[in-house]
Design an enzyme around this catalytic site. Sequence first.
Site, PDB file in Angstrom:
ATOM      1  N   ASN A 166       0.833  -1.204   0.000  1.00  0.00           N
ATOM      2  CA  ASN A 166       0.000   0.000   0.000  1.00  0.00           C
ATOM      3  C   ASN A 166       0.870   1.258   0.000  1.00  0.00           C
ATOM      4  O   ASN A 166       0.525   2.254  -0.629  1.00  0.00           O
ATOM      5  CB  ASN A 166      -0.955   0.007   1.195  1.00  0.00           C
ATOM      6  CG  ASN A 166      -2.206  -0.812   0.910  1.00  0.00           C
ATOM      7  OD1 ASN A 166      -3.034  -0.420   0.095  1.00  0.00           O
ATOM      8  ND2 ASN A 166      -2.322  -1.968   1.558  1.00  0.00           N
ATOM      9  N   ARG A 201       3.676   1.739  25.609  1.00  0.00           N
ATOM     10  CA  ARG A 201       3.075   2.247  24.375  1.00  0.00           C
ATOM     11  C   ARG A 201       3.208   3.770  24.282  1.00  0.00           C
ATOM     12  O   ARG A 201       3.448   4.335  23.221  1.00  0.00           O
ATOM     13  CB  ARG A 201       1.589   1.840  24.357  1.00  0.00           C
ATOM     14  CG  ARG A 201       0.967   1.791  22.989  1.00  0.00           C
ATOM     15  CD  ARG A 201      -0.474   1.319  23.075  1.00  0.00           C
ATOM     16  NE  ARG A 201      -0.583  -0.076  23.432  1.00  0.00           N
ATOM     17  CZ  ARG A 201      -0.548  -1.077  22.566  1.00  0.00           C
ATOM     18  NH1 ARG A 201      -0.402  -0.828  21.284  1.00  0.00           N
ATOM     19  NH2 ARG A 201      -0.662  -2.324  22.967  1.00  0.00           N
ATOM     20  N   MET A 205       0.564  -2.826  12.197  1.00  0.00           N
ATOM     21  CA  MET A 205      -0.102  -3.866  12.981  1.00  0.00           C
ATOM     22  C   MET A 205       0.093  -3.675  14.484  1.00  0.00           C
ATOM     23  O   MET A 205       0.304  -4.633  15.224  1.00  0.00           O
ATOM     24  CB  MET A 205       0.388  -5.256  12.531  1.00  0.00           C
ATOM     25  CG  MET A 205       0.186  -5.521  11.054  1.00  0.00           C
ATOM     26  SD  MET A 205      -1.477  -5.147  10.440  1.00  0.00           S
ATOM     27  CE  MET A 205      -2.226  -6.744  10.562  1.00  0.00           C
ATOM     28  N   ARG A 206       0.015  -2.451  14.937  1.00  0.00           N
ATOM     29  CA  ARG A 206       0.157  -2.143  16.358  1.00  0.00           C
ATOM     30  C   ARG A 206      -1.069  -1.353  16.779  1.00  0.00           C
ATOM     31  O   ARG A 206      -1.462  -0.408  16.070  1.00  0.00           O
ATOM     32  CB  ARG A 206       1.366  -1.230  16.457  1.00  0.00           C
ATOM     33  CG  ARG A 206       2.399  -1.339  17.520  1.00  0.00           C
ATOM     34  CD  ARG A 206       2.959  -2.561  17.930  1.00  0.00           C
ATOM     35  NE  ARG A 206       3.016  -2.536  19.404  1.00  0.00           N
ATOM     36  CZ  ARG A 206       3.014  -3.600  20.139  1.00  0.00           C
ATOM     37  NH1 ARG A 206       2.970  -4.778  19.598  1.00  0.00           N
ATOM     38  NH2 ARG A 206       3.062  -3.492  21.440  1.00  0.00           N
ATOM     39  N   LEU A 238      -3.089   1.438  18.651  1.00  0.00           N
ATOM     40  CA  LEU A 238      -2.695   2.789  19.071  1.00  0.00           C
ATOM     41  C   LEU A 238      -3.513   3.193  20.296  1.00  0.00           C
ATOM     42  O   LEU A 238      -4.677   2.801  20.433  1.00  0.00           O
ATOM     43  CB  LEU A 238      -2.928   3.759  17.916  1.00  0.00           C
ATOM     44  CG  LEU A 238      -2.000   3.515  16.712  1.00  0.00           C
ATOM     45  CD1 LEU A 238      -2.522   4.231  15.474  1.00  0.00           C
ATOM     46  CD2 LEU A 238      -0.570   3.948  17.016  1.00  0.00           C
ATOM     47  N   HIS A 270      -8.255  -1.481   5.881  1.00  0.00           N
ATOM     48  CA  HIS A 270      -8.470  -2.807   6.467  1.00  0.00           C
ATOM     49  C   HIS A 270      -9.031  -3.721   5.367  1.00  0.00           C
ATOM     50  O   HIS A 270      -9.917  -3.315   4.614  1.00  0.00           O
ATOM     51  CB  HIS A 270      -9.454  -2.700   7.636  1.00  0.00           C
ATOM     52  CG  HIS A 270      -9.714  -4.019   8.296  1.00  0.00           C
ATOM     53  ND1 HIS A 270      -8.794  -4.622   9.140  1.00  0.00           N
ATOM     54  CD2 HIS A 270     -10.764  -4.869   8.206  1.00  0.00           C
ATOM     55  CE1 HIS A 270      -9.285  -5.788   9.536  1.00  0.00           C
ATOM     56  NE2 HIS A 270     -10.477  -5.961   8.998  1.00  0.00           N
ATOM     57  N   ASP A 298     -10.236  -1.291  14.271  1.00  0.00           N
ATOM     58  CA  ASP A 298     -10.941  -1.447  12.996  1.00  0.00           C
ATOM     59  C   ASP A 298     -12.360  -0.890  13.060  1.00  0.00           C
ATOM     60  O   ASP A 298     -13.326  -1.482  12.562  1.00  0.00           O
ATOM     61  CB  ASP A 298     -10.946  -2.926  12.555  1.00  0.00           C
ATOM     62  CG  ASP A 298      -9.534  -3.444  12.326  1.00  0.00           C
ATOM     63  OD1 ASP A 298      -8.682  -2.648  11.906  1.00  0.00           O
ATOM     64  OD2 ASP A 298      -9.281  -4.624  12.592  1.00  0.00           O
ATOM     65  N   GLU A 337      -7.200  -2.489  -2.725  1.00  0.00           N
ATOM     66  CA  GLU A 337      -6.644  -1.570  -1.721  1.00  0.00           C
ATOM     67  C   GLU A 337      -5.748  -0.537  -2.405  1.00  0.00           C
ATOM     68  O   GLU A 337      -5.766   0.646  -2.078  1.00  0.00           O
ATOM     69  CB  GLU A 337      -5.819  -2.342  -0.678  1.00  0.00           C
ATOM     70  CG  GLU A 337      -6.638  -3.280   0.187  1.00  0.00           C
ATOM     71  CD  GLU A 337      -5.806  -3.920   1.298  1.00  0.00           C
ATOM     72  OE1 GLU A 337      -4.980  -3.230   1.912  1.00  0.00           O
ATOM     73  OE2 GLU A 337      -5.991  -5.130   1.543  1.00  0.00           O
TER      74      GLU A 337
END
Length: 219
Positions: free
Chosen positions: A17, A68, A93-94, A96, A112, A148, A177
Amino acid sequence: MSNKLKIGILISGQGSNLQALIDACEQPDFPAEIVLVISNVKNAKGIEIAINANIPCFIIDHKKYINRENFEAVMTERLSEAKVELVCLAGFMRLLSKKFIKLWFNRLINIHPSLLPAFKGLNVHVRAIDAGAKFSGCTVHFVRKHMDNGPIIAQSVVPVHDDDTSNELAERILKQEHRLYPSVVRWFAEDRVKIQGERVVVTGIDHPETTVTNPSPAL
Ligand code: GAR
């Protein structure tokens, strides 16, 4: 000085992407430019893509931070220094924190690989196939505190074929995408993305009347 929208891209993986957004930004009339890329994974393939495109790229390895908040504070520092106006999650892929999401509220979008609100989370293609879905697709949405979740800006739909493997479905969706994400960034840069509560309206769009059915009805 350029008056293009400054975008920052967060990645964790292969960066296809990211590549699609780089390609779009290389078009002279595209209203956005990528001013930095951040990867939270030190060997992510996408890092090479950013370097090859001469885009400043920072590896901010979340494992090196005690929590974090500290990890995100460094990301925010880099994004702010680069004067980023829109943060695009592209295979990041973390999760937030609420604090980060609040700071970038309505300036933080994600892609997504499912038709949200269906199939949030991981292993989406296997789950879509196992659930017997006849269509799947991808969604670009504003990021909110739940994973998501958040106002949906745009979606693309693809059929799920009876003999699909999850890889085949993933590939079909990924292709969409790569078309969808640059379109959304363009609309955002052109100030055409209007948030109305939980809904998003993109101005100046022709509304499609097309309907698709899978399997196709018998003639
Ligand atoms: C993409 O399919 C993206 O939608 C997905 O990860 C892949 C990253 O590919 N993101 C998520 O699942 C986020 N919930 P890429 O690194 O080649 O862009």
